[in-house]
Design an enzyme around this catalytic site. Structure first.
Site, PDB file in Angstrom:
ATOM      1  N   ARG A 155       3.942-125.496 -96.385  1.00 18.03           N
ATOM      2  CA  ARG A 155       4.165-124.048 -96.603  1.00 18.03           C
ATOM      3  C   ARG A 155       5.321-123.499 -95.770  1.00 18.03           C
ATOM      4  NH1 ARG A 155      -2.210-122.707 -97.334  1.00 18.03           N
ATOM      5  NH2 ARG A 155      -2.220-122.948 -99.608  1.00 18.03           N
ATOM      6  N   LEU A 196      -2.291-130.635-107.982  1.00 25.29           N
ATOM      7  CA  LEU A 196      -3.579-130.018-107.634  1.00 25.29           C
ATOM      8  C   LEU A 196      -3.979-129.020-108.724  1.00 25.29           C
ATOM      9  CD1 LEU A 196      -5.863-129.101-105.638  1.00 25.29           C
ATOM     10  CD2 LEU A 196      -4.193-127.662-104.500  1.00 25.29           C
ATOM     11  N   THR A 197      -3.057-128.139-109.094  1.00 26.10           N
ATOM     12  CA  THR A 197      -3.356-127.008-109.974  1.00 26.10           C
ATOM     13  C   THR A 197      -3.821-127.427-111.370  1.00 26.10           C
ATOM     14  OG1 THR A 197      -1.703-125.732-108.780  1.00 26.10           O
ATOM     15  CG2 THR A 197      -2.341-124.892-110.937  1.00 26.10           C
ATOM     16  N   GLY A 205      -6.466-122.610-109.662  1.00 23.03           N
ATOM     17  CA  GLY A 205      -5.180-122.190-109.092  1.00 23.03           C
ATOM     18  C   GLY A 205      -5.427-121.832-107.646  1.00 23.03           C
ATOM     19  N   GLU A 264       2.332-122.716-103.983  1.00 25.17           N
ATOM     20  CA  GLU A 264       1.756-123.257-102.730  1.00 25.17           C
ATOM     21  C   GLU A 264       0.805-122.238-102.081  1.00 25.17           C
ATOM     22  OE1 GLU A 264       3.972-125.850-100.241  1.00 25.17           O
ATOM     23  OE2 GLU A 264       5.355-126.370-101.854  1.00 25.17           O
ATOM     24  N   GLY A 308      24.398-102.796-107.592  1.00 24.23           N
ATOM     25  CA  GLY A 308      24.299-101.915-108.758  1.00 24.23           C
ATOM     26  C   GLY A 308      24.404-102.696-110.060  1.00 24.23           C
ATOM     27  N   GLY A 309      25.193-102.158-110.998  1.00 26.01           N
ATOM     28  CA  GLY A 309      25.330-102.774-112.324  1.00 26.01           C
ATOM     29  C   GLY A 309      25.780-104.231-112.236  1.00 26.01           C
ATOM     30  N   ILE A 329       2.990-128.443-112.949  1.00 24.87           N
ATOM     31  CA  ILE A 329       3.296-129.392-111.879  1.00 24.87           C
ATOM     32  C   ILE A 329       4.814-129.537-111.714  1.00 24.87           C
ATOM     33  CG2 ILE A 329       2.980-131.762-111.037  1.00 24.87           C
ATOM     34  CD1 ILE A 329       0.382-129.907-111.155  1.00 24.87           C
TER      35      ILE A 329
END
Ligand code: COS
Length: 385
Positions: free
Chosen positions: A242, A124-125, A130, A363, A339-340, A156
């Site tokens: 979705r 679609l995009t 968009g 989506e 953390g790290g 895509i």
């Protein structure tokens, strides 16, 4: 929490978990690093019949619904979103045929999709279409017994890897959303080629490419539904898929949470494991609460879709919005708890955090989900008056 899964659903979940743990977890870091498409994992999923879960039995599938599909998506996402995106985008590409395809089209394409022999992509995009899905510029012109496609599709998923593409193109540009139509285009059709593979922040195991159509001729029988129905085909497809993105959110959040809990039990600071520190416990408690709320919502919406409800737009958008925002928050917090160590590539949570970001974007961005929910609220309240 017990969601009272039946025997088949438990089997799907447990088998997906087994594949995720045995085949995906050991290679996910390497797939991410090398941007490698997970071909072997897709074959393993095909061998275990995962591609046929939601395809009707008459076309070689198992005739189950969205709920069974999202159980598999969730488990794969717990291990690697790049892998689950490849699998889930296959369903996204299949929905136009499943929901609107003719008997002939279903007979021709669904058995190979159900067996996993052929992979699918949804297109679609475009560069200028968009969030504005009706802004598609790719054209399809009817010439005799063929449609001639011209234009470029962007970003895509499964592009280049898929064999079958469901493509939205304009048959009548002047009509806006009502001028769009949906088509099936097979890989190898002259005039249909691919751009370079995109280099992405996350979901790097999945393949994302441009689709290039230059006087690409397809039989006119390849139109899905009728001319002018393409926008509706696309919207209904997204309504169906979705919830799967929501399930991806639940899965990646669960994976990050488990890693953070394990680490917090091991890591010693101030003479105690950091999980004994209340500040850390509260973060983990919030993560657990958000994940369970997201899972309950996603499961409920999938079951609502499977009940045969006609209008599922609002609830699919709600599930996608909530669960993917949870995924982003939980993966960021998993890095923080660790953390790290969380920031290092030795542990999977930094990848999960990078991967999770796309869920708020693809989506339909989460801003678009809010628009969909808002529009539905206006319609609902107008009906009540
Ligand atoms: N189901 C059925 N019909 C729908 C529908 C749905 N879910 N959504 C819209 N429609 C219908 C509308 O009722 C309207 O019909 P009428 O012309 O008869 O009034 C028509 O389609 C046009 O709808 P609308 O005016 O709402 O279209 P917009 O151009 O304003 O766009 C949004 C609506 C924003 C919802 C749409 O463009 C969208 O979903 N964008 C995001 C796209 C997306 O998810 N992209 C990701 C690509 S796939 S990874």
């Amino acid at each position: 929490m017990d969601y009272f899964l039946n025997e088949e659903q438990l089997m799907i979940r447990d088998l997906a978990r087994q594949i995720a743990e045995e085949k995906v977890m050991p290679v996910r870091a390497e797939l991410d690093e090398k941007e490698e498409f997970p071909r072997e994992i897709m074959s393993a999923l095909a061998q275990s019949d995962f591609f046929g879960i939601y395809i009707p039995e008459e076309y070689g599938g198992f005739g189950k619904g969205s709920f069974e599909l999202i159980l598999a998506i969730e488990e794969l996402s717990r291990a690697c979103l790049g892998v689950s995106t490849t699998f889930a985008a296959n369903a996204l590409g299949t929905y136009p045929i499943l929901l609107y395809g003719s008997g002939e089209q279903k007979k021709k394409y669904l058995p190979d999709i159900a067996s996993g022999k052929k992979l699918v992509a949804f297109a679609l995009t475009e560069a200028s279409a968009g969030s504005d899905a009706a802004g598609v510029q790719t054209t399809a012109k009817l010439e005799g017994s063929e449609y001639v496609l011209n234009g470029t599709k962007q970003w895509i998923t499964n592009g280049g890897e898929a064999d079958i593409y469901t493509v939205i193109a304009m048959t009548d540009k002047g009509k806006g959303a009502r001028g769009a139509s949906a088509f099936i285009v097979e890989k190898g059709t002259p005039g249909f080629s691919f751009g370079k593979k995109e280099n992405k922040m996350g979901i790097r195991a999945s393949s994302t490419r441009e689709l290039l159509f230059e006087d690409c001729r397809i039989p006119k029988e390849n139109i899905i539904s009728k001319q002018g129905m393409g926008f509706i085909v696309a919207m209904k497809t997204l309504d169906s898929s979705r919830t799967g993105v929501g399930a991806q959110g639940v899965g990646v959040a669960q994976g990050a949470f488990e890693t953070a809990v394990d680490y917090a039990k091991e890591r010693q600071q101030f003479g105690q494991p950091v999980i004994s520190i209340q500040a850390v416990q509260h973060m983990l408690a919030d993560m657990a609460t958000q994940i369970e709320a997201a899972r309950a919502l996603v499961y409920a919406v999938a079951r609502f879709i499977d009940s045969g409800a006609r209008d599922v737009s609002k609830n699919s958008a709600i599930a996608k919005l909530f669960a993917t925002d949870v995924a982003m928050k939980v993966t960021v917090d998993a890095v923080q708890v660790m953390g790290g160590a969380g920031y290092m590539r030795e542990y999977p949570v930094e990848k999960m955090m990078r991967d999770a970001k796309i869920l708020q974007i693809y989506e339909g961005t989460n801003q678009i989900q809010r628009n969909v929910i808002g529009q539905a609220l206006i319609k609902e309240t107008a009906k009540k008056k």
